[in-house]
Write a protein that holds these residues in place. Structure first.
Motif, short mmCIF file in Angstrom:
data_model
loop_
_atom_site.label_atom_id
_atom_site.label_comp_id
_atom_site.label_asym_id
_atom_site.label_seq_id
_atom_site.Cartn_x
_atom_site.Cartn_y
_atom_site.Cartn_z
N GLY A 144 -5.42 1.66 2.19
CA GLY A 144 -4.55 2.37 1.26
C GLY A 144 -5.31 2.67 -0.03
O GLY A 144 -6.53 2.58 -0.08
N ARG A 146 -4.91 1.62 -4.11
CA ARG A 146 -4.19 0.86 -5.13
C ARG A 146 -4.00 1.67 -6.40
O ARG A 146 -4.81 2.54 -6.73
N ARG A 153 0.31 -2.72 -6.94
CA ARG A 153 1.03 -1.59 -6.34
C ARG A 153 0.03 -0.65 -5.67
O ARG A 153 -1.15 -0.67 -5.95
N PHE A 154 0.57 0.21 -4.81
CA PHE A 154 -0.25 1.21 -4.12
C PHE A 154 0.20 2.62 -4.50
O PHE A 154 1.39 2.89 -4.58
N PRO A 157 0.25 3.70 0.22
CA PRO A 157 0.33 2.43 0.95
C PRO A 157 -0.61 2.40 2.16
O PRO A 157 -0.98 3.45 2.69
N THR A 160 -0.78 4.87 6.00
CA THR A 160 0.16 5.95 5.70
C THR A 160 -0.42 7.30 6.11
O THR A 160 -1.53 7.66 5.70
#
Length: 172
Positions: A144, A146, A153-154, A157, A160
């Motif tokens: 992912g 960040r 948090r991303f 994500p 995806t």
């Protein structure tokens, strides 16, 4: 004659109602997430874009020509300028070239962009506009992306699939 005029008014009224239904069908309800076009599941590999048939690359990048360009192909090693908008599956925009105020410029096939783009771009002539669905494995995969301001948090994500609107502005 009065009966024909009445029928014409009825048909006109039905068309008006139909047009209103079509026009309001795509509007989001209050609090709804932004709409993003659904991902096609057809595995058509033809080149007939007049019927909006999605095409699929060897590794599963799906794309749909919105406009086929007439310029040179973006072959590996060539410099390209691309205007793009990237969407998450829920419709949120995670990145756009407009945010930088200019097109993204890079060499095709050199790993300067995600693998899905390097696979797709050699199929697109200059001037093309496409909608492309990039599988997670050809985007940012399990890692992912960040959030640079909050490492917990991303922005994207892990695992995806991404949707892009791409326009090939120039190929050199």
């Amino acid at each position: 004659m009065k009966q024909a005029a009445g029928i014409t008014r009825s048909v006109s009224s039905l068309w008006l109602v139909l047009l209103l239904l079509i026009a309001t069908a795509g509007r989001a309800q209050p609090g709804a997430k932004p709409a993003v076009p659904s991902i096609p599941t057809a595995s058509a590999t033809g080149t007939d874009t007049t019927r909006l048939v999605p095409q699929v690359t060897q590794n599963g990048v799906r794309f749909l020509f919105r406009e086929r360009g007439t310029g040179p192909l973006a072959q590996p090693g060539r410099r390209v300028a691309v205007r793009y908008t990237g969407f998450l599956p829920d419709g949120h925009i995670f990145d756009a070239s407009e945010a930088a105020g200019r097109a993204l410029r890079f060499r095709v096939g050199r790993g300067e962009v995600i693998p899905g783009w390097d696979e797709l771009l050699p199929l697109l002539p200059e001037g093309s506009r496409v909608r492309a669905w990039i599988p997670a494995a050809l985007a940012y995969g399990a890692a992912g992306v960040r959030d640079p301001d909050d490492d917990s948090r991303f922005v994207i994500p892990p695992d995806t699939e991404l949707l892009f609107e791409l326009q090939i502005l120039s190929v050199r």
